[in-house]
Design an enzyme around this catalytic site. Structure first.
Site, mmCIF file in Angstrom:
data_model
loop_
_atom_site.group_PDB
_atom_site.id
_atom_site.type_symbol
_atom_site.label_atom_id
_atom_site.label_comp_id
_atom_site.label_asym_id
_atom_site.label_seq_id
_atom_site.Cartn_x
_atom_site.Cartn_y
_atom_site.Cartn_z
ATOM 1 N N HIS A 69 -2.761 7.396 1.432
ATOM 2 C CA HIS A 69 -1.462 6.785 1.718
ATOM 3 C C HIS A 69 -0.319 7.468 0.962
ATOM 4 O O HIS A 69 0.849 7.174 1.205
ATOM 5 C CB HIS A 69 -1.493 5.261 1.512
ATOM 6 C CG HIS A 69 -1.336 4.814 0.106
ATOM 7 N ND1 HIS A 69 -2.398 4.441 -0.679
ATOM 8 C CD2 HIS A 69 -0.236 4.676 -0.669
ATOM 9 C CE1 HIS A 69 -1.957 4.082 -1.873
ATOM 10 N NE2 HIS A 69 -0.639 4.221 -1.896
ATOM 11 N N ASP A 117 -8.937 5.268 2.043
ATOM 12 C CA ASP A 117 -7.676 5.755 1.484
ATOM 13 C C ASP A 117 -7.949 6.869 0.472
ATOM 14 O O ASP A 117 -7.842 6.663 -0.738
ATOM 15 C CB ASP A 117 -6.953 4.558 0.841
ATOM 16 C CG ASP A 117 -5.547 4.901 0.396
ATOM 17 O OD1 ASP A 117 -5.074 6.013 0.715
ATOM 18 O OD2 ASP A 117 -4.930 4.058 -0.281
ATOM 19 N N SER A 213 -0.277 5.107 -7.421
ATOM 20 C CA SER A 213 -1.153 5.451 -6.299
ATOM 21 C C SER A 213 -1.806 6.805 -6.444
ATOM 22 O O SER A 213 -1.170 7.761 -6.885
ATOM 23 C CB SER A 213 -0.330 5.531 -5.016
ATOM 24 O OG SER A 213 -0.169 4.267 -4.503
ATOM 25 N N GLY A 214 -3.053 6.885 -6.013
ATOM 26 C CA GLY A 214 -3.746 8.165 -6.018
ATOM 27 C C GLY A 214 -4.358 8.516 -7.361
ATOM 28 O O GLY A 214 -5.162 9.429 -7.460
#
Ligand SMILES: *[C@@H]1O[C@H](CO)[C@@H](O)[C@H](O)[C@H]1NC(C)=O
Ligand SMILES: *[C@@H]1O[C@H](CO)[C@@H](O)[C@H](O)[C@H]1NC(C)=O
Length: 260
Positions: A69, A117, A213-214
């Site tokens: 994402h 994801d 994120s990530g």
């Protein structure tokens, strides 16, 4: 189907236009502390025009693992990956900057359901491995992580309401949540390819937030998860944080590393 209205997109990529006009609000992990500089030497900052948008982990000198994402695959060439960072605003001799040659999201990534994801980024050169830049240790295929396991997360992400622009890497201790409990909090939208965590200290908001994120979930020194989604109120103990379970994707990771 996922619980209505509570999950949030943790990357800034979704708001690229806002980002370029107003500048990203930088903050930190909820309920954490500053990490010892370069104590997560595999941690990378994915940037768009110099603004941090997502975290990621160096897994090979030329490859970074992050969340799908963080939609780098839509236009890989406009992003940069910075390695060896502690402070996002201070020039550091440890830093190495790369462009992205190729972005490979997992083919069955589903942005609506937040499923699969995970994404691999091939850098336009090989990182020079140093004390501040190292590759992360990957898990064995299909390793399970037991509920109650203590793990660490780190990131340069946001904290809502935080005025002070903290730009150094933050870390927090988290504990793996039992999957049935996590699944019921998230009303049945958690699958086997996800790992959930809650804050290590009861009664305190703890966890990841926008911009984290990530980034990595590190348990027993291995990269077991990739930061995927959390509740809107970051660190809300009623909604465990959710990660993509790296061990499920090991066959795919090895395949991409070999063939791309
Ligand atoms: C890789 O990308 C970076 C950042 O965009 C750029 O500065 C560098 O010159 C590129 N290196 C090569 C070998 O193309
Ligand atoms: C989560 O709950 C849903 C709905 O009850 C179920 O279909 C799914 O298999 C559960 N996930 C896990 C990992 O048990």
């Amino acid at each position: 189907m996922r619980a209505p209205g509570i999950s949030m997109l943790l990357s800034w990529v979704a708001t690229l236009s806002q980002l370029t006009s107003s500048g990203a609000h930088k903050g930190r992990i909820v309920g954490g502390q500053e990490a010892k500089p370069h104590s997560y030497p595999f941690m990378v900052s994915i940037q768009y025009h110099g603004e941090h948008i997502c975290g990621g982990s160096l897994i090979r000198p030329q490859w970074v693992l992050t969340a799908a994402h963080c939609e780098v695959f839509k236009e890989p060439t406009v992003f940069q990956v910075v390695l060896g960072v502690h402070s996002l605003i201070t020039p550091e001799s440890t830093q190495q900057v790369f462009g992205i040659l190729r972005a490979v999201p997992y083919p069955l990534f589903n942005a609506q359901a937040d499923i699969n994801d995970i994404q691999l980024l091939k850098l336009n050169g090989s990182a020079l491995l140093t004390d501040s830049v190292k590759t992360a240790r990957l898990p064995q295929w299909n390793t399970l992580v037991l509920p109650g396991t203590q793990c660490w997360i780190c990131g340069w992400g946001d904290i809502p309401g935080q005025e002070d622009p903290t730009t150094v890497l933050m870390e927090a201790e988290v504990v793996v949540t039992a999957q049935p409990a996590c699944n019921s909090s998230w009303r049945g939208s958690i699958n086997q390819d996800m790992v959930c965590t809650s804050g290590a200290e009861k009664g305190r908001l703890q966890g990841f937030c926008g911009g984290d994120s990530g980034g990595p979930l590190i348990c027993h020194g291995r990269l077991l998860g990739v930061v995927s989604f959390s509740s809107r109120t970051c660190g809300d103990p009623r909604y465990p944080d959710v990660y993509t379970r790296v061990s499920t994707f090991m066959a795919w990771i090895h395949d991409v590393l070999q063939h791309y």
